[in-house]
Design a protein around this motif. Structure first.
Motif, PDB file in Angstrom:
ATOM      1  N   ASP A 171       0.844  -1.192   0.000  1.00  0.00           N
ATOM      2  CA  ASP A 171       0.000   0.000   0.000  1.00  0.00           C
ATOM      3  C   ASP A 171       0.882   1.246   0.000  1.00  0.00           C
ATOM      4  OD1 ASP A 171      -1.990   1.883   0.195  1.00  0.00           O
ATOM      5  OD2 ASP A 171      -2.686   1.254   2.168  1.00  0.00           O
ATOM      6  N   ASP A 172       1.260   1.676  -1.186  1.00  0.00           N
ATOM      7  CA  ASP A 172       2.063   2.887  -1.422  1.00  0.00           C
ATOM      8  C   ASP A 172       3.299   2.964  -0.514  1.00  0.00           C
ATOM      9  OD1 ASP A 172       2.425   4.992  -3.099  1.00  0.00           O
ATOM     10  OD2 ASP A 172       0.901   6.271  -2.214  1.00  0.00           O
ATOM     11  N   PRO A 173       4.125   1.905  -0.495  1.00  0.00           N
ATOM     12  CA  PRO A 173       5.258   1.885   0.426  1.00  0.00           C
ATOM     13  C   PRO A 173       6.474   2.687  -0.036  1.00  0.00           C
ATOM     14  CG  PRO A 173       5.268  -0.107  -0.859  1.00  0.00           C
ATOM     15  CD  PRO A 173       4.032   0.670  -1.258  1.00  0.00           C
ATOM     16  N   PHE A 174       6.430   3.251  -1.226  1.00  0.00           N
ATOM     17  CA  PHE A 174       7.624   3.876  -1.790  1.00  0.00           C
ATOM     18  C   PHE A 174       7.527   5.394  -1.912  1.00  0.00           C
ATOM     19  CE2 PHE A 174       6.981  -0.308  -3.984  1.00  0.00           C
ATOM     20  CZ  PHE A 174       7.825  -1.024  -3.151  1.00  0.00           C
ATOM     21  N   VAL A 175       6.635   6.026  -1.165  1.00  0.00           N
ATOM     22  CA  VAL A 175       6.409   7.467  -1.311  1.00  0.00           C
ATOM     23  C   VAL A 175       7.632   8.297  -0.941  1.00  0.00           C
ATOM     24  CG1 VAL A 175       3.915   7.339  -1.036  1.00  0.00           C
ATOM     25  CG2 VAL A 175       5.348   7.678   0.973  1.00  0.00           C
ATOM     26  N   ASN A 176       8.502   7.798  -0.097  1.00  0.00           N
ATOM     27  CA  ASN A 176       9.656   8.575   0.347  1.00  0.00           C
ATOM     28  C   ASN A 176      10.947   8.239  -0.401  1.00  0.00           C
ATOM     29  OD1 ASN A 176       8.304  10.082   2.427  1.00  0.00           O
ATOM     30  ND2 ASN A 176       8.212   8.185   3.580  1.00  0.00           N
ATOM     31  N   LEU A 177      10.851   7.405  -1.431  1.00  0.00           N
ATOM     32  CA  LEU A 177      12.048   7.036  -2.181  1.00  0.00           C
ATOM     33  C   LEU A 177      12.320   8.041  -3.290  1.00  0.00           C
ATOM     34  CD1 LEU A 177      11.671   3.166  -2.579  1.00  0.00           C
ATOM     35  CD2 LEU A 177      12.785   4.449  -0.757  1.00  0.00           C
ATOM     36  N   ASP A 178      13.599   8.208  -3.616  1.00  0.00           N
ATOM     37  CA  ASP A 178      13.951   9.094  -4.723  1.00  0.00           C
ATOM     38  C   ASP A 178      13.649   8.408  -6.052  1.00  0.00           C
ATOM     39  OD1 ASP A 178      16.169   7.387  -5.384  1.00  0.00           O
ATOM     40  OD2 ASP A 178      17.392   8.419  -3.907  1.00  0.00           O
ATOM     41  N   ASP A 179      13.720   9.169  -7.145  1.00  0.00           N
ATOM     42  CA  ASP A 179      13.319   8.661  -8.462  1.00  0.00           C
ATOM     43  C   ASP A 179      14.118   7.440  -8.901  1.00  0.00           C
ATOM     44  OD1 ASP A 179      11.399  10.606  -8.624  1.00  0.00           O
ATOM     45  OD2 ASP A 179      12.622  11.968  -9.832  1.00  0.00           O
ATOM     46  N   THR A 180      15.419   7.422  -8.626  1.00  0.00           N
ATOM     47  CA  THR A 180      16.246   6.273  -9.021  1.00  0.00           C
ATOM     48  C   THR A 180      15.787   5.009  -8.322  1.00  0.00           C
ATOM     49  OG1 THR A 180      18.139   7.716  -9.405  1.00  0.00           O
ATOM     50  CG2 THR A 180      18.605   5.365  -9.102  1.00  0.00           C
ATOM     51  N   ARG A 181      15.550   5.116  -7.023  1.00  0.00           N
ATOM     52  CA  ARG A 181      15.092   3.936  -6.283  1.00  0.00           C
ATOM     53  C   ARG A 181      13.695   3.513  -6.721  1.00  0.00           C
ATOM     54  NH1 ARG A 181      17.217   4.974  -0.209  1.00  0.00           N
ATOM     55  NH2 ARG A 181      19.426   4.741  -0.653  1.00  0.00           N
ATOM     56  N   VAL A 182      12.840   4.457  -7.047  1.00  0.00           N
ATOM     57  CA  VAL A 182      11.501   4.098  -7.525  1.00  0.00           C
ATOM     58  C   VAL A 182      11.613   3.290  -8.804  1.00  0.00           C
ATOM     59  CG1 VAL A 182       9.335   4.998  -8.465  1.00  0.00           C
ATOM     60  CG2 VAL A 182      10.276   5.968  -6.372  1.00  0.00           C
ATOM     61  N   ASP A 183      12.495   3.695  -9.705  1.00  0.00           N
ATOM     62  CA  ASP A 183      12.705   2.919 -10.935  1.00  0.00           C
ATOM     63  C   ASP A 183      13.205   1.514 -10.609  1.00  0.00           C
ATOM     64  OD1 ASP A 183      11.897   5.071 -12.468  1.00  0.00           O
ATOM     65  OD2 ASP A 183      13.946   5.754 -12.877  1.00  0.00           O
ATOM     66  N   ASN A 184      14.125   1.397  -9.655  1.00  0.00           N
ATOM     67  CA  ASN A 184      14.633   0.083  -9.249  1.00  0.00           C
ATOM     68  C   ASN A 184      13.530  -0.756  -8.609  1.00  0.00           C
ATOM     69  OD1 ASN A 184      17.147   0.871 -10.147  1.00  0.00           O
ATOM     70  ND2 ASN A 184      17.943   1.322  -8.115  1.00  0.00           N
ATOM     71  N   VAL A 185      12.685  -0.127  -7.819  1.00  0.00           N
ATOM     72  CA  VAL A 185      11.583  -0.835  -7.166  1.00  0.00           C
ATOM     73  C   VAL A 185      10.586  -1.344  -8.205  1.00  0.00           C
ATOM     74  CG1 VAL A 185       9.546  -0.461  -5.720  1.00  0.00           C
ATOM     75  CG2 VAL A 185      11.775   0.254  -4.906  1.00  0.00           C
ATOM     76  N   LYS A 186      10.331  -0.566  -9.234  1.00  0.00           N
ATOM     77  CA  LYS A 186       9.415  -1.027 -10.283  1.00  0.00           C
ATOM     78  C   LYS A 186       9.948  -2.290 -10.950  1.00  0.00           C
ATOM     79  CE  LYS A 186       7.333   3.443 -11.336  1.00  0.00           C
ATOM     80  NZ  LYS A 186       7.186   4.489 -12.350  1.00  0.00           N
ATOM     81  N   ARG A 187      11.259  -2.334 -11.202  1.00  0.00           N
ATOM     82  CA  ARG A 187      11.855  -3.555 -11.768  1.00  0.00           C
ATOM     83  C   ARG A 187      11.736  -4.710 -10.771  1.00  0.00           C
ATOM     84  NH1 ARG A 187      15.127   0.285 -14.088  1.00  0.00           N
ATOM     85  NH2 ARG A 187      16.709   0.306 -12.458  1.00  0.00           N
ATOM     86  N   LEU A 188      11.945  -4.412  -9.489  1.00  0.00           N
ATOM     87  CA  LEU A 188      11.804  -5.435  -8.450  1.00  0.00           C
ATOM     88  C   LEU A 188      10.373  -5.969  -8.416  1.00  0.00           C
ATOM     89  CD1 LEU A 188      12.700  -7.030  -5.918  1.00  0.00           C
ATOM     90  CD2 LEU A 188      12.164  -4.988  -4.591  1.00  0.00           C
ATOM     91  N   LEU A 189       9.387  -5.103  -8.531  1.00  0.00           N
ATOM     92  CA  LEU A 189       7.990  -5.544  -8.513  1.00  0.00           C
ATOM     93  C   LEU A 189       7.678  -6.485  -9.667  1.00  0.00           C
ATOM     94  CD1 LEU A 189       6.104  -2.287  -7.483  1.00  0.00           C
ATOM     95  CD2 LEU A 189       6.518  -4.324  -6.099  1.00  0.00           C
TER      96      LEU A 189
END
Length: 114
Positions: A76-94
């Motif tokens: 449930d929206d766990p990545f709101v505090n991550l920077d853009d680079t990490r968000v891109d990495n998290v999307k690949r992880l998902l």
């Protein structure tokens, strides 16, 4: 604890590269980061790093607890505090998680969507 450590470092490295390798977990799953010659506790982490560590711990815990069964994972929206680079990495992880688990990923902002 070995399974937890391996899982944590796997996810941490996928999201944050070198920083993930410098983070240590104790037996109570408290995170510490190597800073110079010492270890610093989670109070040293930024809000984004605390969120990053928390999600890695939770994913590692799912992996450690459910070796044979594959539960669904709700995020449930766990990545709101991550920077853009990490968000891109998290999307690949998902996407990788979705190959093994059923993932429900809820977001409030379109920038966090797949």
């Amino acid at each position: 604890m070995g399974t937890m450590h391996r899982g944590f470092h796997k996810y941490a490295s996928m999201i944050s590269g070198a920083l993930g390798e410098r983070i240590q977990l104790d037996v109570q799953l408290n995170a510490q980061v190597e800073a110079g010659a010492s270890l610093r506790g989670s109070e040293y982490f930024s809000v984004g790093n605390r969120d990053f560590v928390g999600i890695c711990i939770r994913l590692a815990l799912v992996e450690a607890l459910f070796e044979e069964e594959k539960p669904f994972v709700i995020l449930d929206d766990p990545f709101v505090n991550l920077d853009d680079t990490r968000v891109d990495n998290v999307k690949r992880l998902l996407h990788r998680l979705g190959e093994e688990y059923q993932v429900l990923y809820l977001v409030c902002h379109s920038s966090r969507a797949e």
